[in-house]
Design an enzyme around this catalytic site. Structure first.
Site, short mmCIF file in Angstrom:
data_model
loop_
_atom_site.label_atom_id
_atom_site.label_comp_id
_atom_site.label_asym_id
_atom_site.label_seq_id
_atom_site.Cartn_x
_atom_site.Cartn_y
_atom_site.Cartn_z
CD GLU A 44 -3.28 -1.11 0.16
OE1 GLU A 44 -2.72 -0.01 -0.73
OE2 GLU A 44 -3.94 -1.95 0.12
CG HIS A 70 -4.65 0.41 5.81
ND1 HIS A 70 -6.07 0.60 5.58
CD2 HIS A 70 -3.71 -0.52 4.92
CE1 HIS A 70 -5.52 -0.50 4.86
NE2 HIS A 70 -5.68 -1.29 4.48
CG HIS A 108 -7.11 -5.27 7.20
ND1 HIS A 108 -6.27 -6.05 6.59
CD2 HIS A 108 -6.87 -4.60 6.04
CE1 HIS A 108 -5.70 -6.00 5.05
NE2 HIS A 108 -6.14 -4.77 4.88
CE1 TYR A 131 -19.84 12.75 23.57
CE2 TYR A 131 -17.97 13.95 22.31
CZ TYR A 131 -18.56 13.48 23.20
OH TYR A 131 -18.02 13.60 24.95
CG HIS A 147 -8.68 -2.46 2.19
ND1 HIS A 147 -8.25 -2.33 1.00
CD2 HIS A 147 -8.47 -2.82 3.05
CE1 HIS A 147 -6.90 -2.45 1.18
NE2 HIS A 147 -7.02 -3.15 2.42
CE1 TYR A 171 -11.40 17.26 26.85
CE2 TYR A 171 -9.86 15.47 25.13
CZ TYR A 171 -10.71 15.67 26.50
OH TYR A 171 -10.52 15.02 27.28
ZN LIG Z 1 -4.77 -2.67 3.93
#
Ligand SMILES: [Zn+2]
Length: 215
Positions: free
Chosen positions: A74, A93, A95, A114, A155, A208
């Site tokens: 990726e 990233h 899964h 929220y 994904h 915050y």
């Molecule tokens: Zn992936």
């Protein structure tokens, strides 16, 4: 060794993600950008075997600078995000299970809490494309517009921050948000918060958060 601190931080973050169950096996990938260099996890290595030396360093055009192993498949996703967002310093990233489950159900994470404000508004789901492709990278960049997180359809999840701690925290919160929606939807029809309510919280969150004092 180039970017030693960033590479060590990536190893620590990957171990935390694995321990928290947000990644399994060799899934998921993490990067940090400093200047025109990007430190990024290698492809197909179990996180228990990852060391700072095995985290590769590449240029923003993908050229390897100091990378003993092939980069994550990726890498195009990470590079496209940095190209589109000059302020982004890290990309995570995963899964993670709730985010991945919800990515197969909706086009946008319903605003059941929220915490959506933490991502700049309702988190979008990028249309599915084969992993590792430029098409997936483009879809993710579009879904991330004005947001700090998105889901990749069928994904997983992507979060962005000015630093790795922020991108990591957002990944944890995004998983929580998706999990809460799935639980609520399993029990009934959740009430959702309006865009105006989310915007009001975004304004509060802007002031915050505390950091430990710097010695
Ligand atoms: Zn992936």
């Amino acid at each position: 060794m180039l970017l030693p601190d960033a590479r060590a931080a990536i190893v620590a973050t990957c171990r935390e993600l694995a321990a928290a169950g947000l990644v399994v096996g060799t899934a998921g990938n993490v990067s940090v950008r400093q200047g025109d260099l990007v430190a990024v996890t290698p492809s197909g290595l179990r996180y228990g075997e990852l060391t700072p030396e095995l985290v590769g360093v590449h240029r923003l055009d993908g050229t390897a600078v100091e990378a003993p192993l092939a980069p994550t498949s990726e890498l195009p996703l990470h590079l496209a995000i940095y190209a589109a967002r000059p302020a982004a310093g890290a990309v995570v990233h995963t899964h993670s299970p709730a985010a991945t489950a919800l990515s197969a159900l909706v086009d946008e994470v319903p605003t059941v809490h929220y915490y959506a404000a933490m991502f700049g508004g309702a988190v979008r789901v990028a249309p599915y494309a084969t992993y590792g492709t430029e098409e997936l990278a483009r879809n993710a960049v579009r879904a991330l517009r004005d947001r700090t997180g998105c889901l990749l359809g069928n994904h997983g999840a992507v979060t962005v921050g000015q630093d790795l701690a922020t991108a990591h925290d957002k990944g944890v919160y995004l998983e929580w948000l998706c999990d809460v929606y799935l639980r609520a939807a399993a029990a009934g029809t959740p009430r959702l918060l309006s865009g105006a309510e989310i915007a009001a919280v975004a304004a509060k969150l802007a002031g915050y958060g505390q950091r430990p004092p710097v010695a």
